[in-house]
Design a protein around this motif. Structure first.
Motif, PDB file in Angstrom:
ATOM      1  N   LEU A 184       0.799  -1.225   0.000  1.00 53.25           N
ATOM      2  CA  LEU A 184       0.000   0.000   0.000  1.00 53.25           C
ATOM      3  C   LEU A 184       0.833   1.277   0.000  1.00 53.25           C
ATOM      4  O   LEU A 184       0.520   2.210  -0.748  1.00 53.25           O
ATOM      5  CB  LEU A 184      -0.979  -0.006   1.180  1.00 53.25           C
ATOM      6  CG  LEU A 184      -2.104   1.021   1.134  1.00 53.25           C
ATOM      7  CD1 LEU A 184      -2.929   0.871  -0.145  1.00 53.25           C
ATOM      8  CD2 LEU A 184      -3.003   0.887   2.360  1.00 53.25           C
ATOM      9  N   PRO A 185       1.903   1.401   0.816  1.00 55.86           N
ATOM     10  CA  PRO A 185       2.689   2.652   0.776  1.00 55.86           C
ATOM     11  C   PRO A 185       3.243   2.952  -0.618  1.00 55.86           C
ATOM     12  O   PRO A 185       3.132   4.082  -1.109  1.00 55.86           O
ATOM     13  CB  PRO A 185       3.810   2.389   1.788  1.00 55.86           C
ATOM     14  CG  PRO A 185       3.228   1.390   2.733  1.00 55.86           C
ATOM     15  CD  PRO A 185       2.375   0.492   1.878  1.00 55.86           C
ATOM     16  N   ALA A 186       3.818   1.931  -1.270  1.00 55.79           N
ATOM     17  CA  ALA A 186       4.364   2.141  -2.613  1.00 55.79           C
ATOM     18  C   ALA A 186       3.257   2.398  -3.621  1.00 55.79           C
ATOM     19  O   ALA A 186       3.416   3.195  -4.548  1.00 55.79           O
ATOM     20  CB  ALA A 186       5.188   0.923  -3.035  1.00 55.79           C
ATOM     21  N   LEU A 187       2.129   1.734  -3.426  1.00 56.33           N
ATOM     22  CA  LEU A 187       0.993   1.912  -4.334  1.00 56.33           C
ATOM     23  C   LEU A 187       0.464   3.338  -4.268  1.00 56.33           C
ATOM     24  O   LEU A 187       0.170   3.963  -5.298  1.00 56.33           O
ATOM     25  CB  LEU A 187      -0.111   0.913  -3.957  1.00 56.33           C
ATOM     26  CG  LEU A 187      -1.210   0.626  -4.972  1.00 56.33           C
ATOM     27  CD1 LEU A 187      -0.656  -0.010  -6.227  1.00 56.33           C
ATOM     28  CD2 LEU A 187      -2.275  -0.272  -4.339  1.00 56.33           C
ATOM     29  N   LYS A 188       0.354   3.874  -3.067  1.00 55.40           N
ATOM     30  CA  LYS A 188      -0.128   5.247  -2.902  1.00 55.40           C
ATOM     31  C   LYS A 188       0.864   6.250  -3.472  1.00 55.40           C
ATOM     32  O   LYS A 188       0.472   7.271  -4.046  1.00 55.40           O
ATOM     33  CB  LYS A 188      -0.377   5.538  -1.421  1.00 55.40           C
ATOM     34  CG  LYS A 188      -1.615   4.869  -0.851  1.00 55.40           C
ATOM     35  CD  LYS A 188      -1.833   5.268   0.597  1.00 55.40           C
ATOM     36  CE  LYS A 188      -3.141   4.710   1.145  1.00 55.40           C
ATOM     37  NZ  LYS A 188      -3.347   5.090   2.570  1.00 55.40           N
ATOM     38  N   ALA A 189       2.138   5.967  -3.326  1.00 56.45           N
ATOM     39  CA  ALA A 189       3.154   6.912  -3.781  1.00 56.45           C
ATOM     40  C   ALA A 189       3.351   6.899  -5.286  1.00 56.45           C
ATOM     41  O   ALA A 189       3.530   7.951  -5.909  1.00 56.45           O
ATOM     42  CB  ALA A 189       4.485   6.606  -3.079  1.00 56.45           C
ATOM     43  N   GLY A 190       3.320   5.713  -5.889  1.00 55.59           N
ATOM     44  CA  GLY A 190       3.663   5.629  -7.302  1.00 55.59           C
ATOM     45  C   GLY A 190       2.684   4.896  -8.173  1.00 55.59           C
ATOM     46  O   GLY A 190       2.962   4.669  -9.358  1.00 55.59           O
ATOM     47  N   GLY A 191       1.524   4.508  -7.622  1.00 54.91           N
ATOM     48  CA  GLY A 191       0.543   3.782  -8.420  1.00 54.91           C
ATOM     49  C   GLY A 191       0.938   2.327  -8.615  1.00 54.91           C
ATOM     50  O   GLY A 191       1.944   1.838  -8.095  1.00 54.91           O
ATOM     51  N   VAL A 192       0.137   1.619  -9.408  1.00 56.04           N
ATOM     52  CA  VAL A 192       0.336   0.188  -9.602  1.00 56.04           C
ATOM     53  C   VAL A 192       1.680  -0.103 -10.264  1.00 56.04           C
ATOM     54  O   VAL A 192       2.348  -1.088  -9.937  1.00 56.04           O
ATOM     55  CB  VAL A 192      -0.826  -0.407 -10.426  1.00 56.04           C
ATOM     56  CG1 VAL A 192      -0.541  -1.855 -10.817  1.00 56.04           C
ATOM     57  CG2 VAL A 192      -2.134  -0.327  -9.647  1.00 56.04           C
ATOM     58  N   ARG A 193       2.106   0.747 -11.191  1.00 58.33           N
ATOM     59  CA  ARG A 193       3.370   0.480 -11.893  1.00 58.33           C
ATOM     60  C   ARG A 193       4.555   0.422 -10.933  1.00 58.33           C
ATOM     61  O   ARG A 193       5.553  -0.270 -11.199  1.00 58.33           O
ATOM     62  CB  ARG A 193       3.620   1.520 -12.975  1.00 58.33           C
ATOM     63  CG  ARG A 193       4.773   1.139 -13.900  1.00 58.33           C
ATOM     64  CD  ARG A 193       4.992   2.166 -14.984  1.00 58.33           C
ATOM     65  NE  ARG A 193       4.006   2.115 -16.047  1.00 58.33           N
ATOM     66  CZ  ARG A 193       4.033   1.272 -17.070  1.00 58.33           C
ATOM     67  NH1 ARG A 193       4.987   0.372 -17.150  1.00 58.33           N
ATOM     68  NH2 ARG A 193       3.108   1.319 -18.008  1.00 58.33           N
ATOM     69  N   ALA A 194       4.464   1.102  -9.802  1.00 57.00           N
ATOM     70  CA  ALA A 194       5.569   1.105  -8.850  1.00 57.00           C
ATOM     71  C   ALA A 194       5.788  -0.258  -8.215  1.00 57.00           C
ATOM     72  O   ALA A 194       6.905  -0.551  -7.746  1.00 57.00           O
ATOM     73  CB  ALA A 194       5.300   2.144  -7.753  1.00 57.00           C
ATOM     74  N   VAL A 195       4.761  -1.093  -8.212  1.00 57.91           N
ATOM     75  CA  VAL A 195       4.906  -2.432  -7.627  1.00 57.91           C
ATOM     76  C   VAL A 195       4.785  -3.536  -8.663  1.00 57.91           C
ATOM     77  O   VAL A 195       5.166  -4.679  -8.398  1.00 57.91           O
ATOM     78  CB  VAL A 195       3.881  -2.658  -6.493  1.00 57.91           C
ATOM     79  CG1 VAL A 195       4.154  -1.708  -5.337  1.00 57.91           C
ATOM     80  CG2 VAL A 195       2.453  -2.505  -6.980  1.00 57.91           C
ATOM     81  N   SER A 196       4.250  -3.226  -9.840  1.00 58.52           N
ATOM     82  CA  SER A 196       4.074  -4.251 -10.866  1.00 58.52           C
ATOM     83  C   SER A 196       4.169  -3.637 -12.251  1.00 58.52           C
ATOM     84  O   SER A 196       3.216  -3.010 -12.728  1.00 58.52           O
ATOM     85  CB  SER A 196       2.715  -4.950 -10.710  1.00 58.52           C
ATOM     86  OG  SER A 196       2.497  -5.872 -11.753  1.00 58.52           O
ATOM     87  N   PRO A 197       5.298  -3.803 -12.942  1.00 64.97           N
ATOM     88  CA  PRO A 197       5.441  -3.248 -14.293  1.00 64.97           C
ATOM     89  C   PRO A 197       4.418  -3.782 -15.286  1.00 64.97           C
ATOM     90  O   PRO A 197       4.081  -3.097 -16.254  1.00 64.97           O
ATOM     91  CB  PRO A 197       6.859  -3.672 -14.692  1.00 64.97           C
ATOM     92  CG  PRO A 197       7.580  -3.865 -13.401  1.00 64.97           C
ATOM     93  CD  PRO A 197       6.552  -4.405 -12.449  1.00 64.97           C
TER      94      PRO A 197
END
Length: 251
Positions: A184-197
């Protein structure tokens, strides 16, 4: 059942019964990995809504109408992927408020059936406002136990059941498998692409049409239980015994 039996868009105004229940599917137009179409959430919400309308009509002997789907949602977390068409929180809230105000001029109860987790905040805010205005309205989620977060096994299985011609199984790849709390922290900061290209949160490679049919049946059963037994929660969601299920709505 076919949508022509219940579809509001197929009727003329003299065809409208007195104070019918109207159910509105709420989806999105957003990336669902390299293997699923952009309208996946809308397809799922519409299928659940159609089955629910049919079942409620059979139980009550009263006609239940299915409104045209809201196919644009709040999908900012997917915006870095081509094809995503998001209207955001403010516009979605305003759309729902104005739509329900209009429907309420001639309809009875209005129920919104949502298949996209990003829409929850806007739906909750809209329904709280509408309830304060004395409209008979609530929303409920398309949920089933054991689902993954986005474009994974559950949604892919559902689409293999509902629209197999639109699925590209040869493109299916496993994405980030961690639970929502971990990403969730990475998702909020950078959207879905930040955790899954790839845009996938889950593993679609083991999806089957049979599992999709079972998931759809469970979603419909859950929705019917909420409509027949549930009360409107403080966030506008129909729930039974105060249960919370919003965390299981696919992103």
């Amino acid at each position: 059942m076919t949508l022509t039996q219940h579809g509001l868009g197929d009727l003329t105004w003299p065809d409208i019964p007195d104070k019918p229940m109207v159910i509105v599917p709420v989806g999105s137009t957003e990336q669902h990995g390299p293997h699923l179409p952009l309208d996946t959430d809308t397809v799922i919400a519409t299928a659940v809504t159609a089955a629910v309308a049919d079942a409620v009509s059979l139980r009550t002997r009263e006609r239940v109408l299915v409104a045209p789907a809201i196919s644009y949602g709040s999908s900012g977390e997917h915006q870095s992927f081509a094809g995503t068409a998001s209207i955001g929180f403010v516009a979605l809230r305003f759309l729902v408020v104005e739509l329900v105000r209009s429907l309420s001029a001639w309809a009875g109860r209005v129920v919104l059936i949502n298949a996209h987790g990003g829409n929850v905040a806007a739906l909750s805010a809209a329904v709280r406002q509408l309830t304060a205005e004395n409209h008979d309205v609530a929303w409920l989620p398309c949920v089933t136990e054991g689902g993954d977060l986005h474009a994974g096994r559950m949604e892919t299985s559902l689409m293999l059941h509902l629209r197999p011609d639109a699925v590209r199984p040869e493109r299916a790849v496993a994405g980030d498998m961690r639970p929502l709390a971990d990403i969730l922290p990475a998702l909020k900061a950078g959207g879905v692409r930040a955790v899954s290209p790839s845009g996938v949160l889950g593993d679609p490679t083991c999806a089957t049409a049979a599992e999709g049919q079972r998931s759809l049946e469970r979603m419909v059963e859950d929705a019917l239980r909420r409509i027949s037994q549930g009360a409107v929660h403080h966030d506008g969601m129909l729930s039974v015994d105060g249960e919370r299920a919003t965390e299981r709505i696919p992103a």
